[in-house]
Write a protein that holds these residues in place. Sequence first.
Motif, short mmCIF file in Angstrom:
data_model
loop_
_atom_site.label_atom_id
_atom_site.label_comp_id
_atom_site.label_asym_id
_atom_site.label_seq_id
_atom_site.Cartn_x
_atom_site.Cartn_y
_atom_site.Cartn_z
N ASN A 11 31.84 -25.75 0.94
CA ASN A 11 31.98 -24.20 0.56
C ASN A 11 32.46 -24.32 -1.27
N ALA A 67 35.49 -18.81 -1.04
CA ALA A 67 33.91 -19.08 -1.20
C ALA A 67 33.39 -18.38 -1.46
N GLU A 103 30.22 -17.97 7.01
CA GLU A 103 31.76 -17.99 7.43
C GLU A 103 30.88 -18.03 8.38
N THR A 106 30.63 -21.91 8.80
CA THR A 106 31.50 -22.53 8.23
C THR A 106 32.96 -23.19 9.77
#
Length: 211
Positions: A11, A67, A103, A106
């Motif tokens: 990120n 990020a 997202e 992640t």
Amino acid sequence: MKLYDYELSGNCWKVRYLLNALGQRFDRQPINFHPGREHKSAWFIEQVNPLGQIPVLEDGGFLLRDAQAILVYLASAYDPSGRWYPAGARARGEIQLWLAVAEDITRSASAARLHDGFGFAHIDLEAARRSARALFRQLDDHLAERQQQGQRWLVAGERSTIADLACFPYVALAPEGGIALDEWPALRRWVWDFRHQPEFIGMPGILAPGL
């Protein structure tokens, strides 16, 4: 500008990448994410990000966390060409969709990497890998269709956007979390294409071509 940064964070790399691509000078404030957990320290939570997360960008006294939000801000503020965040309702709607997918990547592929590479034993590894594989199938299907149309990127256009940048690092780093990319040929092609852009910069685990 100042970036609160960790060298091994995908990120944080996204933000470094876009700052470099836009020719923006910035200072890096290294944060000892592992093993120091400096992002959870009292000073960081009180002064920088109450959520205790990185990256954080400081621009003229404006502090921005997350990020993906930082990518939107930088592209909106410092890219007059509109390459990274093109105008138009459809393009921006599609970009926001892929920022949300980033997202999820992640939370899954990056989480598996944290388990395997950083010793975060509390993470449900199999659930993280399972979620990542489902996302990668979605990405591969979309990219395969795009590639059949002669397109290389997640959103229509001649060049990559912040949609590609947001999704890229934790896909490329997925093998560090035990998730091989062998079964997704369109996804592998996209990773190859992204790495071979002229402005590409590497990070540990994602070397620039020729290194």
